[in-house]
Design a protein around this motif. Structure first.
Motif, PDB file in Angstrom:
ATOM      1  N   PRO A 182      45.070  31.241  41.852  1.00 44.04           N
ATOM      2  CA  PRO A 182      45.070  31.246  40.372  1.00 44.04           C
ATOM      3  C   PRO A 182      44.155  30.213  39.732  1.00 44.04           C
ATOM      4  N   SER A 183      43.517  29.371  40.526  1.00 43.71           N
ATOM      5  CA  SER A 183      42.658  28.327  39.976  1.00 43.71           C
ATOM      6  C   SER A 183      41.228  28.501  40.465  1.00 43.71           C
ATOM      7  N   ASP A 184      40.259  28.475  39.548  1.00 45.36           N
ATOM      8  CA  ASP A 184      38.852  28.560  39.931  1.00 45.36           C
ATOM      9  C   ASP A 184      38.452  27.400  40.835  1.00 45.36           C
ATOM     10  N   VAL A 208      38.692  33.163  37.079  1.00 46.62           N
ATOM     11  CA  VAL A 208      39.664  33.098  35.996  1.00 46.62           C
ATOM     12  C   VAL A 208      38.967  32.809  34.670  1.00 46.62           C
ATOM     13  N   ALA A 209      38.196  31.740  34.625  1.00 46.50           N
ATOM     14  CA  ALA A 209      37.448  31.384  33.415  1.00 46.50           C
ATOM     15  C   ALA A 209      36.219  32.269  33.272  1.00 46.50           C
ATOM     16  N   ASP A 211      33.256  31.585  32.384  1.00 44.22           N
ATOM     17  CA  ASP A 211      31.985  30.984  32.792  1.00 44.22           C
ATOM     18  C   ASP A 211      31.990  30.523  34.245  1.00 44.22           C
ATOM     19  N   ALA A 212      33.002  30.920  35.013  1.00 51.03           N
ATOM     20  CA  ALA A 212      33.107  30.460  36.403  1.00 51.03           C
ATOM     21  C   ALA A 212      32.232  31.264  37.354  1.00 51.03           C
ATOM     22  N   GLY A 213      31.869  32.495  36.971  1.00 48.95           N
ATOM     23  CA  GLY A 213      31.126  33.382  37.854  1.00 48.95           C
ATOM     24  C   GLY A 213      29.858  32.792  38.447  1.00 48.95           C
ATOM     25  N   PRO A 214      28.913  32.302  37.628  1.00 48.63           N
ATOM     26  CA  PRO A 214      27.662  31.755  38.173  1.00 48.63           C
ATOM     27  C   PRO A 214      27.875  30.599  39.148  1.00 48.63           C
ATOM     28  N   LYS A 215      28.860  29.747  38.869  1.00 49.09           N
ATOM     29  CA  LYS A 215      29.142  28.617  39.755  1.00 49.09           C
ATOM     30  C   LYS A 215      29.658  29.101  41.108  1.00 49.09           C
ATOM     31  N   LEU A 216      30.524  30.100  41.083  1.00 47.26           N
ATOM     32  CA  LEU A 216      31.072  30.628  42.332  1.00 47.26           C
ATOM     33  C   LEU A 216      29.995  31.335  43.151  1.00 47.26           C
ATOM     34  N   LEU A 217      29.112  32.066  42.477  1.00 46.67           N
ATOM     35  CA  LEU A 217      28.010  32.726  43.180  1.00 46.67           C
ATOM     36  C   LEU A 217      27.069  31.698  43.804  1.00 46.67           C
ATOM     37  N   GLY A 220      28.219  30.233  47.082  1.00 49.12           N
ATOM     38  CA  GLY A 220      28.204  31.051  48.297  1.00 49.12           C
ATOM     39  C   GLY A 220      28.971  32.346  48.238  1.00 49.12           C
ATOM     40  N   ALA A 221      29.577  32.670  47.095  1.00 42.96           N
ATOM     41  CA  ALA A 221      30.307  33.934  46.984  1.00 42.96           C
ATOM     42  C   ALA A 221      29.341  35.112  46.966  1.00 42.96           C
ATOM     43  N   GLY A 222      29.700  36.172  47.686  1.00 43.01           N
ATOM     44  CA  GLY A 222      28.877  37.375  47.671  1.00 43.01           C
ATOM     45  C   GLY A 222      29.178  38.252  46.479  1.00 43.01           C
ATOM     46  N   ALA A 223      30.388  38.143  45.956  1.00 40.11           N
ATOM     47  CA  ALA A 223      30.783  38.913  44.777  1.00 40.11           C
ATOM     48  C   ALA A 223      31.866  38.144  44.039  1.00 40.11           C
ATOM     49  N   VAL A 224      31.819  38.220  42.713  1.00 44.95           N
ATOM     50  CA  VAL A 224      32.814  37.565  41.864  1.00 44.95           C
ATOM     51  C   VAL A 224      33.469  38.630  40.991  1.00 44.95           C
ATOM     52  N   VAL A 225      34.792  38.643  40.999  1.00 40.93           N
ATOM     53  CA  VAL A 225      35.546  39.627  40.217  1.00 40.93           C
ATOM     54  C   VAL A 225      36.268  38.907  39.087  1.00 40.93           C
ATOM     55  N   SER A 226      35.886  39.228  37.855  1.00 38.85           N
ATOM     56  CA  SER A 226      36.561  38.675  36.685  1.00 38.85           C
ATOM     57  C   SER A 226      37.723  39.583  36.314  1.00 38.85           C
TER      58      SER A 226
END
Length: 333
Positions: A182-184, A208-209, A211-217, A220-226
């Motif tokens: 539950p926490s980015d 979750v947030a 604006d978290a997508g770009p940071k997670l990518l 090293g994330a291959g895909a981010v699901v909002s």
């Protein structure tokens, strides 16, 4: 008889003996309820106190019977409690050892970080599609909910953001990782630790947030699901394409494992036309989409004369057996 039922039986038996003893002394000796209860407990527990009041001959015979039945019930109760503790302990120990052996044998599996509501939905889908996986959850109060997901559930109660716990989950030889805590911040630490242990694995993470997508990518994330974005698109689709949404829902809800599956074209079939593979005749699967390996462009309803290239990905609806057959054909020819 199950241990829990035995414990209930023991409690009923002990309460019954105490009640009969108390009522018996009241009727035979004409004592008060408190004196009768005290004498009953003293006789059953064998603590050795003197008689509350002198006993009549009938009272002594009643006491003898009470001691025999009461102590027998007490011994039986102690045995049942011991069995309940030992059996429960042994069962838990056996299950733990079995799970440790199964985890040690995992390879090319999926690691699900987070056993909350989102993580359990992920686990159910992996169970339906028969994908090997292990779940990591830090909150021990969720252990029972995780165990109830299915027979043979593999899980670790621990912190998925630490390398030690990820190592126990055999991340080094895993196919992929799903970070759905539950926490980015926790998802970020988990995917960074996993990426360090296995740089080639595919990592999919929850955001979750907004604006978290770009940071997670970037981490090293291959895909981010909002969750918010996916939920909004689902609402819109349910309004304008209700039958399509119902079809996809039915695909996920029904007991079978028919899903939109994908297979990557192997060297053995590179240069062949799609028609040459005879996929529909051999597997019953119709390829309705293709992603080009060179350009990553999606082609819908590809022509049967389409020549396959290295890295192309074919997509179609298939169950587990059909997917395995499709994979074998595009890999071996």
């Amino acid at each position: 008889m199950k241990s829990t039922a035995r414990i209930k039986q023991v409690l009923v038996l002990l309460v019954g003996v105490i009640a009969i003893g108390s009522i018996g002394y009241q009727l035979i000796e004409k004592w008060t309820l408190f004196d009768s209860l005290f004498m009953t407990v003293t006789a059953i527990s064998s603590v050795g106190f003197e008689e509350v009041h002198p006993l009549s001959r009938a009272g002594r015979w009643f006491t003898i019977a009470l001691i025999v039945t009461g102590r027998g019930s007490l011994v039986y109760g102690i045995g049942a409690l011991t069995a309940f503790w030992v059996e429960g302990d042994l069962v838990n120990l056996w299950e733990k050892r079995r799970m440790e052996r199964q985890i040690a044998a995992l390879r090319d599996h999926i690691v699900v970080c987070g056993g909350g509501e989102t993580g359990r939905h992920v686990a159910r889908e992996l169970l339906r599609t028969r994908r090997p996986f292990i779940c990591i959850e830090i909150d021990s109060t969720k252990e029972e909910a995780i165990r109830k997901l299915g027979e043979g559930m593999l899980y670790i109660i621990g912190d998925a953001t630490t390398s030690d716990v990820l190592h126990r989950a055999r991340v080094e030889v895993a196919h992929g990782l799903v970070a759905c805590m539950p926490s980015d911040k926790d998802n970020l630490f988990a995917l960074m630790s996993a990426h360090e242990l296995n740089p080639t694995m595919r990592i999919v993470t929850r955001a979750v947030a907004h604006d978290a997508g770009p940071k997670l990518l970037k981490a090293g994330a291959g895909a981010v699901v909002s969750m918010a974005t996916i939920g909004a698109l689902r609402l819109a689709s349910a309004m304008v394409r209700p039958n399509v949404v119902d079809l996809l829902d039915a695909m996920l809800r029904e007991p079978g494992a028919t899903r939109v599956q994908e297979v990557t074209v192997g060297p053995a079939v590179v240069g062949q036309a799609l028609s040459e593979l005879k996929l529909q005749e051999r597997t019953g699967v119709i390829v309705f989409a293709l992603r080009e390996g060179a350009t990553q462009r999606h082609v819908f309803n590809p022509s049967q004369e389409r020549v396959l290239q290295a890295g192309d990905v074919l997509m179609g609806c298939a169950d587990t057996e059909q997917h395995a057959a499709l994979q074998r054909i595009v890999t071996e020819g």
